[in-house]
Scaffold this motif. Structure first.
Motif, PDB file in Angstrom:
ATOM      1  N   TRP A  96       0.890   5.463   4.821  1.00 47.84           N
ATOM      2  CA  TRP A  96       1.398   6.709   4.241  1.00 47.84           C
ATOM      3  C   TRP A  96       2.547   7.280   5.101  1.00 47.84           C
ATOM      4  O   TRP A  96       3.559   7.750   4.598  1.00 47.84           O
ATOM      5  CB  TRP A  96       0.285   7.751   4.101  1.00 47.84           C
ATOM      6  CG  TRP A  96       0.849   9.115   3.818  1.00 47.84           C
ATOM      7  CD1 TRP A  96       0.831  10.196   4.618  1.00 47.84           C
ATOM      8  CD2 TRP A  96       1.574   9.498   2.637  1.00 47.84           C
ATOM      9  NE1 TRP A  96       1.498  11.250   4.030  1.00 47.84           N
ATOM     10  CE2 TRP A  96       1.970  10.845   2.810  1.00 47.84           C
ATOM     11  CE3 TRP A  96       1.947   8.831   1.462  1.00 47.84           C
ATOM     12  CZ2 TRP A  96       2.702  11.530   1.852  1.00 47.84           C
ATOM     13  CZ3 TRP A  96       2.689   9.533   0.509  1.00 47.84           C
ATOM     14  CH2 TRP A  96       3.048  10.871   0.709  1.00 47.84           C
TER      15      TRP A  96
ATOM     16  N   ALA B 240       9.691   1.049  -4.893  1.00 48.75           N
ATOM     17  CA  ALA B 240       9.031   2.321  -5.229  1.00 48.75           C
ATOM     18  C   ALA B 240       9.939   3.494  -4.874  1.00 48.75           C
ATOM     19  O   ALA B 240      10.068   4.457  -5.631  1.00 48.75           O
ATOM     20  CB  ALA B 240       7.698   2.426  -4.497  1.00 48.75           C
TER      21      ALA B 240
ATOM     22  N   ARG C 221       0.849  -1.208   0.000  1.00 46.49           N
ATOM     23  CA  ARG C 221       0.000   0.000   0.000  1.00 46.49           C
ATOM     24  C   ARG C 221       0.881   1.254   0.000  1.00 46.49           C
ATOM     25  O   ARG C 221       0.595   2.231  -0.690  1.00 46.49           O
ATOM     26  CB  ARG C 221      -0.929  -0.002   1.224  1.00 46.49           C
ATOM     27  CG  ARG C 221      -2.069  -1.020   1.104  1.00 46.49           C
ATOM     28  CD  ARG C 221      -3.135  -0.773   2.168  1.00 46.49           C
ATOM     29  NE  ARG C 221      -2.628  -0.993   3.515  1.00 46.49           N
ATOM     30  CZ  ARG C 221      -2.633  -2.169   4.142  1.00 46.49           C
ATOM     31  NH1 ARG C 221      -3.118  -3.238   3.546  1.00 46.49           N
ATOM     32  NH2 ARG C 221      -2.140  -2.284   5.355  1.00 46.49           N
TER      33      ARG C 221
ATOM     34  N   ARG D  92       6.719  12.991  -5.879  1.00 44.11           N
ATOM     35  CA  ARG D  92       7.548  13.232  -7.056  1.00 44.11           C
ATOM     36  C   ARG D  92       8.910  13.693  -6.540  1.00 44.11           C
ATOM     37  O   ARG D  92       8.958  14.539  -5.631  1.00 44.11           O
ATOM     38  CB  ARG D  92       6.878  14.350  -7.858  1.00 44.11           C
ATOM     39  CG  ARG D  92       7.337  14.430  -9.253  1.00 44.11           C
ATOM     40  CD  ARG D  92       6.530  15.486  -9.992  1.00 44.11           C
ATOM     41  NE  ARG D  92       7.425  16.052 -10.980  1.00 44.11           N
ATOM     42  CZ  ARG D  92       7.390  17.292 -11.422  1.00 44.11           C
ATOM     43  NH1 ARG D  92       6.474  18.119 -10.974  1.00 44.11           N
ATOM     44  NH2 ARG D  92       8.249  17.706 -12.307  1.00 44.11           N
TER      45      ARG D  92
ATOM     46  N   GLN E 128      -2.460  15.381   0.358  1.00 38.22           N
ATOM     47  CA  GLN E 128      -1.937  14.154   0.981  1.00 38.22           C
ATOM     48  C   GLN E 128      -0.995  14.465   2.139  1.00 38.22           C
ATOM     49  O   GLN E 128      -0.800  13.635   3.043  1.00 38.22           O
ATOM     50  CB  GLN E 128      -1.191  13.334  -0.095  1.00 38.22           C
ATOM     51  CG  GLN E 128      -0.657  11.996   0.366  1.00 38.22           C
ATOM     52  CD  GLN E 128      -1.769  11.030   0.769  1.00 38.22           C
ATOM     53  OE1 GLN E 128      -2.932  11.223   0.441  1.00 38.22           O
ATOM     54  NE2 GLN E 128      -1.413  10.009   1.545  1.00 38.22           N
TER      55      GLN E 128
ATOM     56  N   ALA F  12       2.178   1.962  -3.435  1.00 40.53           N
ATOM     57  CA  ALA F  12       1.176   2.559  -4.326  1.00 40.53           C
ATOM     58  C   ALA F  12       1.022   4.046  -4.016  1.00 40.53           C
ATOM     59  O   ALA F  12       0.896   4.888  -4.923  1.00 40.53           O
ATOM     60  CB  ALA F  12      -0.157   1.837  -4.153  1.00 40.53           C
ATOM     61  N   MET F  13       1.055   4.388  -2.731  1.00 40.24           N
ATOM     62  CA  MET F  13       0.913   5.805  -2.359  1.00 40.24           C
ATOM     63  C   MET F  13       2.122   6.610  -2.823  1.00 40.24           C
ATOM     64  O   MET F  13       1.993   7.758  -3.249  1.00 40.24           O
ATOM     65  CB  MET F  13       0.776   5.922  -0.847  1.00 40.24           C
ATOM     66  CG  MET F  13      -0.561   5.430  -0.351  1.00 40.24           C
ATOM     67  SD  MET F  13      -0.709   5.839   1.387  1.00 40.24           S
ATOM     68  CE  MET F  13      -2.141   4.905   1.800  1.00 40.24           C
TER      69      MET F  13
ATOM     70  N   GLU G 234       3.927   5.999  -5.427  1.00 40.93           N
ATOM     71  CA  GLU G 234       3.806   6.193  -6.876  1.00 40.93           C
ATOM     72  C   GLU G 234       2.782   7.281  -7.209  1.00 40.93           C
ATOM     73  O   GLU G 234       2.962   8.056  -8.133  1.00 40.93           O
ATOM     74  CB  GLU G 234       3.417   4.867  -7.546  1.00 40.93           C
ATOM     75  CG  GLU G 234       4.644   3.983  -7.757  1.00 40.93           C
ATOM     76  CD  GLU G 234       4.301   2.503  -7.911  1.00 40.93           C
ATOM     77  OE1 GLU G 234       3.131   2.187  -8.205  1.00 40.93           O
ATOM     78  OE2 GLU G 234       5.212   1.670  -7.716  1.00 40.93           O
ATOM     79  N   THR G 235       1.722   7.357  -6.418  1.00 41.89           N
ATOM     80  CA  THR G 235       0.664   8.327  -6.721  1.00 41.89           C
ATOM     81  C   THR G 235       0.992   9.739  -6.229  1.00 41.89           C
ATOM     82  O   THR G 235       0.695  10.724  -6.897  1.00 41.89           O
ATOM     83  CB  THR G 235      -0.659   7.886  -6.037  1.00 41.89           C
ATOM     84  OG1 THR G 235      -0.876   6.524  -6.342  1.00 41.89           O
ATOM     85  CG2 THR G 235      -1.841   8.717  -6.498  1.00 41.89           C
ATOM     86  N   HIS G 236       1.579   9.826  -5.038  1.00 43.10           N
ATOM     87  CA  HIS G 236       1.619  11.140  -4.378  1.00 43.10           C
ATOM     88  C   HIS G 236       2.992  11.796  -4.295  1.00 43.10           C
ATOM     89  O   HIS G 236       3.079  12.950  -3.878  1.00 43.10           O
ATOM     90  CB  HIS G 236       1.083  11.010  -2.940  1.00 43.10           C
ATOM     91  CG  HIS G 236      -0.313  10.514  -2.863  1.00 43.10           C
ATOM     92  ND1 HIS G 236      -1.382  11.212  -3.380  1.00 43.10           N
ATOM     93  CD2 HIS G 236      -0.831   9.373  -2.338  1.00 43.10           C
ATOM     94  CE1 HIS G 236      -2.500  10.528  -3.166  1.00 43.10           C
ATOM     95  NE2 HIS G 236      -2.189   9.412  -2.545  1.00 43.10           N
TER      96      HIS G 236
END
Ligand code: ATP
Length: 459
Positions: free
Chosen positions: A261, A420, A229, A239, A252, A232-233, A235-237
């Motif tokens: 998170w 990640a 999880r 940079r 976030q 995935a976070m 990758e999404t949130h």
């Protein structure tokens, strides 16, 4: 039950995707001698075709008897027909932190021995007793919740190079000793295991006599699920800009009540700070207290600035305690825990901070970062120059981001999150383990850093 020992060895062999050569790390103590013997029996007695064994003993050269003990293990292996290497820790030893330094060196030497003996992985004799002690120590240090501690992993990747398995983690030391005693085999007791100066020894004596095992706050499976999880976070949130600034969307940034998170964010921060561990409870509380309300401002923790702005959260290394590092031609060194720098040129180079490096600043601004963030992050970015003012020759250096949190020891159950994080910082994914029992994930490759190759172009 002594038969549980052979059963554990068989189960371990069955967990491999394909047969291979295993290096047993044998100190000469009961656990590792039991491991060697049980694997030897399991392989010899059929059903495990294609597997072979090698062994290695590290002579830490910290006690006068250690060389003789290593020689005795060599003789034991010779009787069994198992190729064996003794690797000695040469050179000066640190005065403090000797156990941690010995552990670090031991894995380095074991990995070298595995390469020399053609082994694909390493097995150690850690037991349930070791696991109990580890959990008790981590809990006492306040690492439990922050690290999502699941105790020792049954597999871990060392130095991005080789997987280490602990097939006896579910067995008690008493079972292993009974297994050896039945066969009339003796073992050494390391006297440092009785030295109360060491934390582990104190914890062991506290746990003695209590049947209750301290429960790990999380199981390995829970930790693996959390890792997925968290990945995935990430990758999404998240940079990451040029390996020196992480940017997180405002929505976030304050979500610190989500444990996955929180771990994701703290892992990214640890990499930016060059740290090989997550912060403890008290620091996490402080960070949460700052981020949750969502008000703009700055705070520092673990060498990282948390710069909260209306449009997002920015993390970057604090411009303090940054070292000056000289690297000779042909050498690779770590700067600030964050970068592996290799000097491919003819002359020594020096790595420092970029201070007011306009090039770094401009690149970060071009990446759409706020000017204040770019300016502050630039102060802690690496700069590579000639070691002496009179050296006019060209500088050839390779700079690679170091993931201090995972590059030396990566627990198998954290691999998805580690991948990640590695991708964010322009590194490749970590190699997959040879065994099935850890969390797995498919996928290849990573983008290179914009400044990989000749560091002169940017630094
Ligand atoms: N001198 C040595 N030579 C080879 N293997 C060793 C040596 N010392 C320890 N090991 C391996 O490591 C296992 C665990 O040993 P020990 O409990 O002393 O290490 P540790 O430092 O607590 O473990 P870890 O290194 O994973 O934290 C042993 O069963 C053995 O497989």
């Amino acid at each position: 039950m002594p038969e549980a020992v052979i059963a554990a060895a068989r189960q371990f062999l069955r967990s491999f995707a394909k047969p291979c050569r295993i290096l047993a790390a044998v100190s000469g103590g009961s656990d590792s001698k039991g491991l060697l013997l049980a694997l030897h029996s399991a392989i010899r007695n059929g059903g495990s075709e294609g597997f072979s064994l090698a062994a290695c003993t590290i002579d830490h050269a910290l006690r006068p008897e250690s060389a003789d003990e290593a020689a005795a293990v060599a003789a034991f292996c010779a009787e069994l027909g198992i190729p064996h290497l003794v690797s000695r820790w040469e050179g000066d030893k640190p005065r403090s932190g000797i156990q941690a330094a010995a552990r670090q060196k031991r894995y380095e030497l074991l990995a070298d021995a595995a390469a020399a003996l053609g082994a694909d992985c390493i097995a150690t004799g850690h037991t349930r007793d070791d696991q109990r002690e580890t959990i008790a120590m981590r809990t006492a240090r306040g690492e439990g919740e922050g690290q999502g501690s699941a105790g020792m992993a049954s597999t871990m990747l060392y130095g991005r190079r080789i997987w280490v398995s602990r097939p006896f983690l579910g067995l008690s030391r008493a079972d292993i000793r009974a297994f050896l005693s039945l066969r009339g085999i003796e073992w050494f007791d390391d006297p440092s295991n009785a030295n109360p100066l060491f934390e582990r020894v104190r914890v062991r004596s506290e746990l003695e006599g209590s049947e209750e095992a301290p429960a790990a706050p999380w199981s390995a499976a829970q930790r693996a699920a959390s890792s997925t999880r968290a990945a995935a976070m990430i990758e999404t949130h998240v940079r990451v800009h040029e390996t020196v600034v992480a940017e997180i969307a405002a929505a976030q940034a304050g979500n610190m009540s989500d444990a996955d998170w929180r771990r994701a964010l703290l892992s990214v921060a640890a990499v930016l700070g060059g740290r090989n561990h997550l912060p403890g409870h008290a620091t996490i509380e402080r960070i949460s207290g700052f981020l949750q309300p969502g008000a703009p401002g700055r705070m520092t923790a673990g060498g990282v600035v948390y710069d909260r702005r209306p449009n997002g959260l920015y993390l970057y290394r604090e411009a303090r305690n940054l070292s000056v590092l000289v690297i000779d031609p042909g050498e690779t060194s770590v700067w600030d825990g964050r970068f592996n720098v290799t000097n491919d040129g003819q002359d020594p180079v020096v790595v420092t901070t970029s201070q007011k490096d306009g090039q770094w600043n401009q690149i970060l601004i071009d990446g759409d970062l706020p000017r204040g963030v770019a300016k502050r992050a630039t102060r802690a970015a690496p700069h590579i120059g000639p070691a002496r003012a009179d050296m006019a020759g060209s500088i050839r250096a390779k700079v690679e981001c170091r993931i201090a949190l995972y590059d030396t020891f990566l627990p198998g159950f954290d691999r998805t999150m580690a991948d990640a994080v590695a991708m964010l910082f322009g590194r490749e994914r970590y190699p997959a383990p040879p065994v099935h029992d850890v969390f797995d994930r498919n996928g290849e490759g990573a983008g290179g850093l914009p400044w990989q190759g000749d560091a002169r172009t940017l630094c």
